[in-house]
Design an enzyme around this catalytic site. Structure first.
Site, PDB file in Angstrom:
ATOM      1  N   ASN A  64       8.414 -95.220 -57.095  1.00 54.03           N
ATOM      2  CA  ASN A  64       7.850 -95.624 -55.799  1.00 54.03           C
ATOM      3  C   ASN A  64       6.327 -95.697 -55.841  1.00 54.03           C
ATOM      4  O   ASN A  64       5.725 -96.478 -55.098  1.00 54.03           O
ATOM      5  CB  ASN A  64       8.316 -94.665 -54.699  1.00 54.03           C
ATOM      6  CG  ASN A  64       9.790 -94.832 -54.388  1.00 54.03           C
ATOM      7  OD1 ASN A  64      10.275 -95.936 -54.198  1.00 54.03           O
ATOM      8  ND2 ASN A  64      10.520 -93.727 -54.354  1.00 54.03           N
ATOM      9  N   GLY A 120      12.833 -92.619 -51.447  1.00 52.16           N
ATOM     10  CA  GLY A 120      11.493 -93.012 -51.029  1.00 52.16           C
ATOM     11  C   GLY A 120      10.392 -92.096 -51.504  1.00 52.16           C
ATOM     12  O   GLY A 120       9.208 -92.360 -51.256  1.00 52.16           O
ATOM     13  N   HIS A 158      18.616-100.589 -56.950  1.00 54.52           N
ATOM     14  CA  HIS A 158      19.274 -99.298 -57.169  1.00 54.52           C
ATOM     15  C   HIS A 158      20.604 -99.465 -57.899  1.00 54.52           C
ATOM     16  O   HIS A 158      21.325-100.432 -57.659  1.00 54.52           O
ATOM     17  CB  HIS A 158      19.525 -98.601 -55.825  1.00 54.52           C
ATOM     18  CG  HIS A 158      18.276 -98.210 -55.109  1.00 54.52           C
ATOM     19  ND1 HIS A 158      17.657 -99.053 -54.205  1.00 54.52           N
ATOM     20  CD2 HIS A 158      17.528 -97.083 -55.169  1.00 54.52           C
ATOM     21  CE1 HIS A 158      16.581 -98.443 -53.728  1.00 54.52           C
ATOM     22  NE2 HIS A 158      16.475 -97.251 -54.299  1.00 54.52           N
ATOM     23  N   SER A 162      15.129 -91.857 -54.967  1.00 50.84           N
ATOM     24  CA  SER A 162      16.436 -92.421 -54.644  1.00 50.84           C
ATOM     25  C   SER A 162      17.312 -92.625 -55.877  1.00 50.84           C
ATOM     26  O   SER A 162      18.541 -92.605 -55.784  1.00 50.84           O
ATOM     27  CB  SER A 162      16.270 -93.749 -53.920  1.00 50.84           C
ATOM     28  OG  SER A 162      15.482 -94.656 -54.686  1.00 50.84           O
ATOM     29  N   ASP A 198      20.640-104.752 -53.183  1.00 49.03           N
ATOM     30  CA  ASP A 198      19.181-104.813 -53.093  1.00 49.03           C
ATOM     31  C   ASP A 198      18.535-105.174 -54.425  1.00 49.03           C
ATOM     32  O   ASP A 198      17.337-105.451 -54.498  1.00 49.03           O
ATOM     33  CB  ASP A 198      18.605-103.500 -52.548  1.00 49.03           C
ATOM     34  CG  ASP A 198      18.840-102.305 -53.467  1.00 49.03           C
ATOM     35  OD1 ASP A 198      19.306-102.480 -54.607  1.00 49.03           O
ATOM     36  OD2 ASP A 198      18.552-101.172 -53.030  1.00 49.03           O
TER      37      ASP A 198
END
Length: 213
Positions: free
Chosen positions: A101, A73, A185, A36, A182
């Site tokens: 991740n 992801g 990011h 991402s 969030d």
């Protein structure tokens, strides 16, 4: 030398020069391959890292096209499964950014290392240069995990003599104003900081790719 032979010689010389110039002028095709952070999570396509880096390089006079092969992801296992078809023939170089991740999910660092190494090998077998973008484990994973995970990237870069950018989120990870809500990011401003810091390494990479042709 007969006139016909002389004309033939100069025609051949002119064609060689023209073809050489055309080869030098060929657009350098790169692929940003990652998760991402590369894909541009919740950002417009033109604000994703590959697009912003391409623009920054073009502004400096480089004839380059950077495709976005980021998948939100994605883990290193997912990257390994798709790298052959996600990186098309004709690609000159790949910016390889994966592993965040894996760390978030607690994947054993040995598995992450093996997957990244396999991707590097596959790309090099195809004659594609690799710029390795490093990642750091989140603090909550503990010191032992971090030590094993964080060592992956510099060790692979050294083993395979890869250009290496130590931390893809450098300048952003601790700045709340450069991240989305969030807290993980980068937002558009964050991508701008990442591109600015990454740009010198990208220029070195492109120069090396050109010299290797």
């Amino acid at each position: 030398m007969a006139l016909k032979d002389l004309l033939s010689f100069f025609f051949g010389l002119a064609m060689t020069i023209a073809l050489s110039a055309a080869a030098r002028a060929e657009t350098i095709s790169l692929v940003g391959f990652g998760d991402s952070l590369m894909a541009g999570y919740q950002l417009a396509p033109e604000d994703a890292f590959p697009a912003r880096l391409e623009k920054a390089l073009k502004d400096k006079g480089y004839d380059v096209a950077i495709s976005n092969a980021g998948v939100s992801g994605d883990t290193t296992a997912g990257g390994l499964a798709r790298i052959d078809w996600s990186v098309p023939d004709g690609t000159k170089g790949v910016i390889l950014e994966l592993g965040a991740n894996d760390a978030l999910r607690g994947v054993p660092p040995e598995e992450t290392r093996g997957n990244l190494e396999a991707m590097v090998k596959r790309l090099k077998e195809r004659g594609i240069a690799v710029l390795l973008a490093g990642m750091l484990a989140p603090p909550n994973m503990g010191g032992d995990y971090a030590a094993r995970f964080n060592a992956i990237y510099p060790e692979l870069a050294k083993k395979y003599d890869l250009p290496f950018y130590p931390f893809f989120l450098d300048g952003v990870v601790t700045e709340a104003g450069l991240k989305l809500e969030d807290g993980m990011h980068p937002n558009g401003d964050g991508i701008g900081v990442m591109v600015e810091r990454f740009l010198p390494m990208a220029e070195q990479f492109i120069t090396a790719v050109q010299e290797g042709e």
